[in-house]
Motif scaffolding. Structure first.
Motif, PDB file in Angstrom:
ATOM      1  N   ILE A  47       0.848  -1.199   0.000  1.00 17.76           N
ATOM      2  CA  ILE A  47       0.000   0.000   0.000  1.00 17.76           C
ATOM      3  C   ILE A  47       0.883   1.248   0.000  1.00 17.76           C
ATOM      4  O   ILE A  47       0.673   2.182  -0.774  1.00 17.76           O
ATOM      5  CB  ILE A  47      -0.957   0.013   1.215  1.00 17.76           C
ATOM      6  CG1 ILE A  47      -1.963  -1.138   1.111  1.00 17.76           C
ATOM      7  CG2 ILE A  47      -1.683   1.357   1.327  1.00 17.76           C
ATOM      8  CD1 ILE A  47      -2.702  -1.425   2.412  1.00 17.76           C
ATOM      9  N   ALA A  48       1.885   1.259   0.863  1.00 19.37           N
ATOM     10  CA  ALA A  48       2.799   2.410   0.938  1.00 19.37           C
ATOM     11  C   ALA A  48       3.547   2.582  -0.373  1.00 19.37           C
ATOM     12  O   ALA A  48       3.603   3.683  -0.935  1.00 19.37           O
ATOM     13  CB  ALA A  48       3.770   2.233   2.108  1.00 19.37           C
ATOM     14  N   GLN A  49       4.126   1.484  -0.878  1.00 22.31           N
ATOM     15  CA  GLN A  49       4.899   1.552  -2.124  1.00 22.31           C
ATOM     16  C   GLN A  49       4.045   2.040  -3.290  1.00 22.31           C
ATOM     17  O   GLN A  49       4.489   2.866  -4.086  1.00 22.31           O
ATOM     18  CB  GLN A  49       5.474   0.179  -2.462  1.00 22.31           C
ATOM     19  CG  GLN A  49       6.710  -0.159  -1.674  1.00 22.31           C
ATOM     20  CD  GLN A  49       7.295  -1.481  -2.142  1.00 22.31           C
ATOM     21  OE1 GLN A  49       6.739  -2.536  -1.858  1.00 22.31           O
ATOM     22  NE2 GLN A  49       8.386  -1.411  -2.859  1.00 22.31           N
ATOM     23  N   ASP A  50       2.836   1.501  -3.403  1.00 19.81           N
ATOM     24  CA  ASP A  50       1.936   1.901  -4.503  1.00 19.81           C
ATOM     25  C   ASP A  50       1.608   3.378  -4.452  1.00 19.81           C
ATOM     26  O   ASP A  50       1.232   3.977  -5.463  1.00 19.81           O
ATOM     27  CB  ASP A  50       0.637   1.078  -4.456  1.00 19.81           C
ATOM     28  CG  ASP A  50       0.843  -0.376  -4.862  1.00 19.81           C
ATOM     29  OD1 ASP A  50       1.940  -0.717  -5.376  1.00 19.81           O
ATOM     30  OD2 ASP A  50      -0.093  -1.175  -4.657  1.00 19.81           O
ATOM     31  N   ASN A  51       1.739   3.979  -3.278  1.00 19.82           N
ATOM     32  CA  ASN A  51       1.445   5.403  -3.102  1.00 19.82           C
ATOM     33  C   ASN A  51       2.710   6.236  -2.931  1.00 19.82           C
ATOM     34  O   ASN A  51       2.661   7.378  -2.480  1.00 19.82           O
ATOM     35  CB  ASN A  51       0.495   5.586  -1.920  1.00 19.82           C
ATOM     36  CG  ASN A  51      -0.894   5.111  -2.262  1.00 19.82           C
ATOM     37  OD1 ASN A  51      -1.664   5.852  -2.857  1.00 19.82           O
ATOM     38  ND2 ASN A  51      -1.218   3.868  -1.948  1.00 19.82           N
ATOM     39  N   LYS A  52       3.846   5.634  -3.286  1.00 21.52           N
ATOM     40  CA  LYS A  52       5.147   6.310  -3.267  1.00 21.52           C
ATOM     41  C   LYS A  52       5.503   6.890  -1.894  1.00 21.52           C
ATOM     42  O   LYS A  52       6.060   7.979  -1.767  1.00 21.52           O
ATOM     43  CB  LYS A  52       5.206   7.384  -4.354  1.00 21.52           C
ATOM     44  CG  LYS A  52       5.068   6.779  -5.747  1.00 21.52           C
ATOM     45  CD  LYS A  52       5.265   7.799  -6.827  1.00 21.52           C
ATOM     46  CE  LYS A  52       5.266   7.243  -8.225  1.00 21.52           C
ATOM     47  NZ  LYS A  52       4.589   6.019  -8.512  1.00 21.52           N
ATOM     48  N   ILE A  53       5.173   6.114  -0.867  1.00 26.07           N
ATOM     49  CA  ILE A  53       5.525   6.471   0.508  1.00 26.07           C
ATOM     50  C   ILE A  53       6.577   5.476   0.977  1.00 26.07           C
ATOM     51  O   ILE A  53       6.407   4.266   0.834  1.00 26.07           O
ATOM     52  CB  ILE A  53       4.283   6.422   1.423  1.00 26.07           C
ATOM     53  CG1 ILE A  53       3.285   7.493   0.990  1.00 26.07           C
ATOM     54  CG2 ILE A  53       4.684   6.603   2.891  1.00 26.07           C
ATOM     55  CD1 ILE A  53       1.939   7.396   1.666  1.00 26.07           C
TER      56      ILE A  53
END
Length: 138
Positions: free
Chosen positions: A114-120
């Protein structure tokens, strides 16, 4: 830098960050979440408690969820069971933090995705207090 960044990237993140939301922050001084948040507060960070059961911790107003915090957040530091982290990351997206940091012993691939997909940036299974002391000195 999105998943388990290098120590140099973590050092830069800690140097640039000003505000840290601490999810699961306890008002009990003997709890790890309280000790870590107090340490970070003493190092000059603004700590924002996220705990639906509390009104305030360490002199700061507590919020039920990260998304309810009115101020910008640099890091979301999570003291929750691994299984409980995906909804925390989902809720944090609204604040667009630079990083979500899951404390020692906490990791979840779904939350990381989830974080990676949102560039976090996602940091898992590391203690922010230990890393701060090691990389930026006591």
């Amino acid at each position: 830098m999105f998943l388990n960044p290098t120590e140099n990237e973590i050092k830069n993140l800690l140097q640039e960050a000003r505000t840290i939301a601490v999810v699961g922050l306890s008002d009990k001084p003997e709890r790890d979440s309280h000790m870590v948040a107090k340490y970070l507060q003493e190092k000059g960070y603004r700590i924002i408690p996220v705990n639906p059961k509390l009104d305030s911790v360490l002199g700061e107003k507590a919020y039920k969820k990260v998304s309810e915090i009115p101020d910008p957040i640099d890091i979301v530091n999570v003291f929750r069971r691994s299984i409980d982290t995906p909804p925390v990351v989902e809720d944090s997206l609204a604040k667009k933090p630079k990083a979500v940091w899951l404390q020692l012993g906490i990791q979840n691939d779904e939350a990381a995705k989830i974080a990676q997909d949102n560039k976090i940036t996602m940091i898992m299974n590391r203690c922010i207090k230990i890393d701060h002391a090691k990389l930026l000195g006591e």
